[in-house]
Write a protein that holds these residues in place. Structure first.
Motif, PDB file in Angstrom:
ATOM      1  N   PHE A 121       1.000  -1.292  -0.110  1.00 26.12           N
ATOM      2  CA  PHE A 121      -0.051   0.071   0.032  1.00 26.12           C
ATOM      3  C   PHE A 121       0.875   1.349   0.044  1.00 26.12           C
ATOM      4  CE2 PHE A 121      -2.107   3.445   2.406  1.00 26.12           C
ATOM      5  CZ  PHE A 121      -3.072   3.713   1.497  1.00 26.12           C
ATOM      6  N   THR A 122       0.506   2.395  -0.699  1.00 23.80           N
ATOM      7  CA  THR A 122       1.334   3.328  -0.818  1.00 23.80           C
ATOM      8  C   THR A 122       0.600   4.607  -1.154  1.00 23.80           C
ATOM      9  OG1 THR A 122       3.098   4.596  -2.284  1.00 23.80           O
ATOM     10  CG2 THR A 122       1.745   3.052  -3.488  1.00 23.80           C
ATOM     11  N   THR A 123       1.026   5.483  -0.390  1.00 19.51           N
ATOM     12  CA  THR A 123       0.126   6.821  -0.695  1.00 19.51           C
ATOM     13  C   THR A 123       0.875   7.691  -1.561  1.00 19.51           C
ATOM     14  OG1 THR A 123       1.443   7.911   1.269  1.00 19.51           O
ATOM     15  CG2 THR A 123      -0.692   6.910   1.727  1.00 19.51           C
ATOM     16  N   ARG A 124       1.977   7.388  -2.066  1.00 21.83           N
ATOM     17  CA  ARG A 124       2.616   8.112  -3.200  1.00 21.83           C
ATOM     18  C   ARG A 124       3.164   7.132  -4.584  1.00 21.83           C
ATOM     19  NH1 ARG A 124       5.542  12.748  -1.834  1.00 21.83           N
ATOM     20  NH2 ARG A 124       5.645  12.846  -4.091  1.00 21.83           N
ATOM     21  N   PRO A 125       2.021   6.739  -4.895  1.00 20.95           N
ATOM     22  CA  PRO A 125       2.369   6.018  -6.248  1.00 20.95           C
ATOM     23  C   PRO A 125       3.002   6.745  -7.359  1.00 20.95           C
ATOM     24  CG  PRO A 125      -0.078   6.444  -6.107  1.00 20.95           C
ATOM     25  CD  PRO A 125       0.375   6.916  -4.987  1.00 20.95           C
ATOM     26  N   ASP A 126       2.951   8.054  -7.378  1.00 22.55           N
ATOM     27  CA  ASP A 126       3.335   9.027  -8.370  1.00 22.55           C
ATOM     28  C   ASP A 126       4.932   8.809  -8.397  1.00 22.55           C
ATOM     29  OD1 ASP A 126       2.858  10.367  -5.617  1.00 22.55           O
ATOM     30  OD2 ASP A 126       4.429  11.707  -6.457  1.00 22.55           O
ATOM     31  N   THR A 127       5.594   8.248  -7.170  1.00 26.57           N
ATOM     32  CA  THR A 127       7.002   8.097  -7.052  1.00 26.57           C
ATOM     33  C   THR A 127       7.434   6.764  -7.790  1.00 26.57           C
ATOM     34  OG1 THR A 127       7.001   7.566  -4.882  1.00 26.57           O
ATOM     35  CG2 THR A 127       7.259   9.969  -5.296  1.00 26.57           C
ATOM     36  N   ILE A 128       6.733   5.947  -8.191  1.00 27.46           N
ATOM     37  CA  ILE A 128       6.822   4.501  -8.513  1.00 27.46           C
ATOM     38  C   ILE A 128       8.230   4.385  -9.456  1.00 27.46           C
ATOM     39  CG2 ILE A 128       5.618   4.284 -10.722  1.00 27.46           C
ATOM     40  CD1 ILE A 128       6.087   1.805  -8.203  1.00 27.46           C
ATOM     41  N   PHE A 129       8.599   5.167 -10.277  1.00 31.01           N
ATOM     42  CA  PHE A 129       9.782   5.433 -11.282  1.00 31.01           C
ATOM     43  C   PHE A 129      11.047   5.657 -10.418  1.00 31.01           C
ATOM     44  CE2 PHE A 129       6.590   5.928 -14.402  1.00 31.01           C
ATOM     45  CZ  PHE A 129       7.273   5.128 -15.505  1.00 31.01           C
ATOM     46  N   GLY A 130      10.894   5.962  -9.200  1.00 31.38           N
ATOM     47  CA  GLY A 130      11.986   6.367  -8.018  1.00 31.38           C
ATOM     48  C   GLY A 130      12.089   5.283  -7.163  1.00 31.38           C
ATOM     49  N   ALA A 131      11.457   4.179  -7.372  1.00 34.85           N
ATOM     50  CA  ALA A 131      11.338   2.903  -6.242  1.00 34.85           C
ATOM     51  C   ALA A 131      12.631   2.034  -6.458  1.00 34.85           C
ATOM     52  CB  ALA A 131      10.426   2.030  -6.613  1.00 34.85           C
ATOM     53  N   SER A 132      13.297   1.815  -5.328  1.00 31.42           N
ATOM     54  CA  SER A 132      14.461   1.036  -5.257  1.00 31.42           C
ATOM     55  C   SER A 132      14.392  -0.196  -4.391  1.00 31.42           C
ATOM     56  CB  SER A 132      15.734   2.020  -4.803  1.00 31.42           C
ATOM     57  OG  SER A 132      15.647   2.468  -3.427  1.00 31.42           O
ATOM     58  N   PHE A 133      13.413  -0.241  -3.482  1.00 30.83           N
ATOM     59  CA  PHE A 133      13.273  -1.726  -2.892  1.00 30.83           C
ATOM     60  C   PHE A 133      12.051  -1.675  -2.287  1.00 30.83           C
ATOM     61  CE2 PHE A 133      14.176   1.722   0.221  1.00 30.83           C
ATOM     62  CZ  PHE A 133      13.323   1.455   1.471  1.00 30.83           C
ATOM     63  N   ILE A 134      11.658  -3.057  -1.848  1.00 25.49           N
ATOM     64  CA  ILE A 134      10.459  -3.364  -1.150  1.00 25.49           C
ATOM     65  C   ILE A 134      10.727  -3.856   0.144  1.00 25.49           C
ATOM     66  CG2 ILE A 134       8.653  -5.143  -1.159  1.00 25.49           C
ATOM     67  CD1 ILE A 134       8.503  -3.442  -3.465  1.00 25.49           C
ATOM     68  N   ALA A 135      10.015  -3.322   1.148  1.00 22.48           N
ATOM     69  CA  ALA A 135       9.998  -3.545   2.609  1.00 22.48           C
ATOM     70  C   ALA A 135       8.871  -4.115   3.427  1.00 22.48           C
ATOM     71  CB  ALA A 135      10.660  -2.441   3.461  1.00 22.48           C
ATOM     72  N   LEU A 136       9.212  -5.488   3.849  1.00 21.06           N
ATOM     73  CA  LEU A 136       8.133  -5.997   4.529  1.00 21.06           C
ATOM     74  C   LEU A 136       8.058  -5.785   6.108  1.00 21.06           C
ATOM     75  CD1 LEU A 136       8.633  -9.655   3.001  1.00 21.06           C
ATOM     76  CD2 LEU A 136       7.066  -7.767   2.040  1.00 21.06           C
ATOM     77  N   SER A 137       6.994  -5.847   6.615  1.00 15.99           N
ATOM     78  CA  SER A 137       6.860  -5.598   8.098  1.00 15.99           C
ATOM     79  C   SER A 137       7.508  -7.168   8.656  1.00 15.99           C
ATOM     80  CB  SER A 137       5.434  -5.676   8.485  1.00 15.99           C
ATOM     81  OG  SER A 137       5.295  -5.861   9.988  1.00 15.99           O
ATOM     82  N   PRO A 138       8.089  -7.156   9.937  1.00 14.90           N
ATOM     83  CA  PRO A 138       8.681  -8.392  10.706  1.00 14.90           C
ATOM     84  C   PRO A 138       7.517  -9.228  10.646  1.00 14.90           C
ATOM     85  CG  PRO A 138       9.619  -6.368  11.584  1.00 14.90           C
ATOM     86  CD  PRO A 138       8.403  -5.765  10.712  1.00 14.90           C
ATOM     87  N   ASP A 139       6.150  -8.781  10.973  1.00 15.57           N
ATOM     88  CA  ASP A 139       4.889  -9.364  11.153  1.00 15.57           C
ATOM     89  C   ASP A 139       4.413 -10.013   9.930  1.00 15.57           C
ATOM     90  OD1 ASP A 139       5.483  -9.559  14.057  1.00 15.57           O
ATOM     91  OD2 ASP A 139       4.525  -7.441  13.908  1.00 15.57           O
ATOM     92  N   HIS A 140       4.667  -9.374   8.721  1.00 15.89           N
ATOM     93  CA  HIS A 140       4.094  -9.845   7.372  1.00 15.89           C
ATOM     94  C   HIS A 140       4.367 -11.618   7.388  1.00 15.89           C
ATOM     95  CE1 HIS A 140       3.411 -10.190   3.134  1.00 15.89           C
ATOM     96  NE2 HIS A 140       3.190  -8.897   3.060  1.00 15.89           N
ATOM     97  N   PRO A 141       3.179 -12.213   6.811  1.00 15.48           N
ATOM     98  CA  PRO A 141       3.223 -13.465   6.814  1.00 15.48           C
ATOM     99  C   PRO A 141       4.460 -14.171   5.760  1.00 15.48           C
ATOM    100  CG  PRO A 141       1.053 -12.882   6.354  1.00 15.48           C
ATOM    101  CD  PRO A 141       1.730 -11.742   6.447  1.00 15.48           C
ATOM    102  N   LEU A 142       4.859 -13.593   4.824  1.00 16.71           N
ATOM    103  CA  LEU A 142       6.044 -13.721   4.193  1.00 16.71           C
ATOM    104  C   LEU A 142       7.374 -13.634   5.007  1.00 16.71           C
ATOM    105  CD1 LEU A 142       7.318 -14.732   1.382  1.00 16.71           C
ATOM    106  CD2 LEU A 142       7.426 -12.185   0.717  1.00 16.71           C
TER     107      LEU A 142
END
Length: 871
Positions: free
Chosen positions: A250-271
């Motif tokens: 979930f992101t509140t800034r999808p306008d910055t998608i071309f500047g994405a450099s990583f994905i981060a998961l919560s420590p409690d995320h199922p994955l």
């Protein structure tokens, strides 16, 4: 004798006894007058009141007494927020039952509050620890359970290992328990929750209508509710350690998608949990994250740490590019999806993380007037407005337009057979966990049966009363250790079952007490018609520290009570005022120990001040002015002030020294000044009475100029003080009373010269002065009222009428400027023609002296405002 000094130690108990005997401040629900409800946040019975209480309750008392004088049916009650861990801890430390400790404290504090002469309806007193109160809270819980406003679920909680109980996020300060100071841990527990998140949008929108609240409080609540519109976005997971095909963020800034450099998961995320099963280092990283609690503030302040999982996702808009997947300590599972994409150039958390792990930082929002060819991001992310660049088909768009365009783009694409992106609204506000693993709280009225499941206690069996015979010799909840209390028959099948041993968060107790005050003896939680007549509270007064927890919970609870038929309104408090704190200098001995003000002697040599210890005579360091606190011993005991100066003096100082929304510094000089003013008023009344006795045979005539001036001063003060009390500007009201006192004191010396035209005006002014001080110094006012021979109590007297003709100025003071510099002033009749004003200006000695024989080039008269002379 009336001519003696006023003695508050003798006088104040006398009037308090009379008020009690006459039930002067008892509010009646059948009174036909227009109701007015004033309430200060009720205290926790810790043992003794402090000067903060004196200030808080003095303010509310002024409001209550004022509106009573204005003919309103005033409800001004008092109660005790009496459950909670401090009592339980005191029981352990002192080997005393929490109830005994609490009730002893209530008795002490009630006596202290009564010594202040507060206009409180004590017939409505409640204590939240008494079964006659909490039985109704249990009934409300059952009604809310049946209405679907209560749920039970497993969740991550903040666990205080010292107090052995769950803490709300708001009760975790810097990663530690707000009471114990212990480092908070995370645990997975099954808890009871109020579904406040269901009302997030309603609670948010209604803030706009609370125009009687400080804007800072409304802003704090808006931020806490935390509405955000964003995009749920699927990232296609590359083959690796997981069988999953995608990660949803979930992101509140999808306008910055071309500047994405990583994905981060919560420590409690199922994955995260799935990967940790085969990765001990990741499992330890997750465990370390959990040791820091769940509070958002703590997570935001902590160093941004991550663990590289070895997984990667396809970049959704850059062909052939991939993004690494981390588990990160700053991502919360209970917000959004528990996963984010990081755009370091435009989010400070992401930037800190990227710099630590050497990840790309690509700016995609260009600040106004910046050069696209050279703009870079250093140590601070750029988070303000700008134009999208380095973003292919989004280039040149504003941020808002880019958000819409990228949402349309992803909505038209699919991952795993689902739209890759969809717009969604999220809230920061989470359901209110109310389960607490402690004894001294309201029992949750639920029974657990292995056959029938979880059932509410039948209302006929309420209250579920706490057992008296508890012990605290084992850690944890004493209700769990009790040999019999939790064992009960199932109300449905009759088999052996067990009571819920968790008790309610004490914020539940304070989330509806204001409604109980409207009918404290009713057999139901409220009498809806009565509650709706009194509520919402017209003026609520308390500390800004309650802006989120107490006030937000009370707003939710009122809506819940409406949904269950107990009230007919949504908002509990029409007007809210948050007062400042009471501060005092701090003092420290050579040993490093704090020294209380009562042990200090202050000495002055010009502007220099020094302190020494009263008993040892050793020098003491004067420290900073800080909030009164037991830890720094810079507290003043209200009992000592009342016994030395009287309650009225303490009240007057608290109201007069600074604007009520700001901190007030308690000083001995300030209190002594308030005491001197008390004596001054007493002398003024005595002198006025003596003049009447002296000129008893003189027939009154129409007031002359001096008499009219006194009348004007009195009537203007009445109007001004009323205006300031209604606006809660108590210090300004006090200033106007000082001005009136000065005017009347001057009048004392003028009466003998013309008693027929001045004495009646003086008496009228003094009578009004006594009525003006009555809300603030009620004991002194009653004594003055009696001395003047007035019938009844000043507490029962109506607010004095104002003659509007006496509020109109018939003269004005005109400043005279010569070449832009003020040189003199003249007093003229209001509306005097400009030609007449010019004549007066040119005959003024100061003007003639400044002109030194020269003629002015021009005279500009601004009617009733100013005169400008150009030479």
């Amino acid at each position: 004798m009336s001519g003696e000094r006023y003695n508050p130690r003798e006088t104040e108990p006398k009037w308090q006894k009379i008020w009690d005997e006459r039930q002067s401040f008892v509010a009646r629900n059948d009174d036909a007058r227009e109701p007015y409800y004033v309430l200060e946040m009720f205290p926790y019975p810790s043992g003794r009141i402090h000067m903060g209480h004196v200030r808080n309750y003095s303010m509310g008392d002024v409001v209550a007494r004022y509106y009573r004088a204005r003919g309103r049916n005033v409800l001004h009650p008092m109660g005790w927020d009496a459950f909670g861990l401090p009592a339980e801890n005191a029981a352990i430390e002192r080997n005393i039952h929490p109830g005994t400790w609490t009730r002893q404290n209530i008795a002490t504090m009630k006596a202290q509050l009564k010594s202040m002469g507060l206009a409180i309806d004590w017939t409505r007193e409640v204590a939240t620890c008494e079964p006659e109160y909490y039985r109704h809270q249990q009934a409300l819980f059952i009604d809310m359970l049946e209405a679907g406003l209560v749920t039970r679920k497993q969740s991550k909680v903040n666990w205080d290992p010292v107090d052995m109980t769950v803490l709300a996020n708001e009760q975790v300060i810097d990663g530690k328990g707000w009471r114990s100071g212990a480092v908070v841990e995370q645990r997975e527990l099954t808890q009871w929750f109020f579904k406040i998140s269901d009302m997030a949008e309603e609670l948010l929108e209604a803030l706009d209508g609370l125009d009687g609240w400080p804007e800072k409080v409304r802003t704090m609540q808006r931020n806490w509710i935390g509405k955000s519109e964003g995009l749920r976005l699927l990232f296609e997971l590359l083959p690796g350690k997981s069988a999953r095909n995608s990660i949803e963020v979930f992101t509140t800034r999808p306008d910055t998608i071309f500047g994405a450099s990583f994905i981060a998961l919560s420590p409690d995320h199922p994955l995260s949990g799935e990967l940790a099963q085969d990765d001990p280092a990741l499992a330890e990283f997750i465990a370390e994250c959990r040791r820091h609690g769940t509070a958002t503030e703590t997570i935001e302040k902590a160093e941004k740490l991550g663990y590289a999982t070895g997984l990667a996702v396809k970049h959704p808009v850059v062909d052939g590019a991939t993004l690494p997947v981390y588990v990160a300590n700053f991502v919360l599972m209970d917000y959004g999806t528990g996963a984010i994409f990081g755009c370091p150039a435009h989010d400070q958390r992401d930037l800190d993380f990227a710099r630590k792990y050497d990840l790309p930082v690509k700016p995609v929002v260009l600040p106004p007037d910046a050069d696209a060819a050279s703009f870079e991001v250093g140590t601070e992310a750029y988070t303000d407005a700008g134009t999208i660049f380095h973003s292919d088909f989004l280039d040149g768009l504003s941020i808002e337009d880019a958000k819409k365009r990228i949402a349309e783009f992803f909505a038209a694409r699919t991952v795993d057979g689902k739209p890759q992106g969809r717009v969604e609204v999220n809230y920061r506000l989470r359901d209110w966990g109310v389960s607490r693993q402690r004894y001294w709280g309201c029992p949750i009225p639920v029974i657990h049966c292995e056959v029938c499941g979880t059932l509410p206690v039948p209302k006929k069996d309420l209250p579920v009363v706490l057992p008296e015979d508890v012990t605290f010799d084992k850690p944890g909840n004493a209700l769990d250790h009790h040999p019999t209390w939790k064992h009960v028959d199932c109300p449905q099948c009759g088999r052996a079952a067990r009571r819920e041993t968790d008790t309610m968060d004490t914020f539940v107790d304070s989330s509806w007490y204001f409604a109980r005050f409207t009918a404290p003896d009713a057999e139901t939680p409220t009498v809806p018609a009565v509650a709706d007549r009194w509520l919402p509270v017209d003026q609520y007064i308390g500390g800004v520290e309650h802006a989120i927890l107490h006030l937000l919970y009370s707003r939710f609870f009122t809506r819940a009570m409406k949904a269950t038929g107990h009230v007919g309104l949504d908002e509990p408090f029409r007007g809210l005022f948050t007062q400042g704190m009471v501060t005092h200098e701090t003092y420290k001995a050579k040993t490093g120990e704090w020294v209380p003000p009562s042990d200090i002697v202050i000495e002055s040599d010009g502007d220099a001040r020094s302190a020494r210890h009263l008993r040892t005579n050793e020098p003491v360091t004067i420290g900073s002015v800080e909030k009164m606190s037991k830890s720094k011993k810079n507290v003043v005991d209200p009992d000592e002030i009342v016994s030395t100066y009287g309650a009225d003096t303490a009240r007057w100082f608290m109201l007069s020294d600074s604007p009520p929304e700001r901190d007030v510094q308690w000083t001995e000089a300030g209190v002594e000044g308030a005491s001197r003013f008390q004596q001054r008023v007493w002398r003024l009344v005595n002198d006025t009475v003596a003049l009447r006795q002296q000129f008893v045979t003189v027939e009154a005539g129409s007031a002359d100029e001096e008499g009219t001036a006194m009348r004007k001063a009195a009537h203007r003060a009445v109007a001004g003080v009323a205006h300031d009390i209604e606006g809660l500007r108590f210090n300004r009201a006090v200033a106007q009373i000082y001005e009136l006192t000065n005017a009347l004191s001057r009048g004392i010396g003028l009466v003998a010269a013309a008693p027929a035209t001045r004495l009646a005006a003086l008496e009228e002014g003094v009578e009004r002065l006594v009525q003006l001080i009555a809300p603030m110094m009620p004991h002194l006012a009653e004594s003055c009222w009696e001395l003047m021979g007035k019938s009844g109590l000043v507490a029962d007297a109506p607010w004095p009428e104002v003659d509007p003709t006496l509020l109109v100025d018939d003269e004005v003071v005109l400043p005279i400027q010569i070449n832009g510099k003020r040189r003199a002033e003249i007093t003229v009749a209001k509306g005097l023609p400009s030609a007449e004003v010019e004549k007066l200006v040119l005959s003024n000695e100061a003007v003639l002296r400044t002109l030194d024989g020269k003629s002015p080039k021009k005279i500009v008269v601004v009617p009733d405002r100013i005169v400008n002379v150009v030479v």
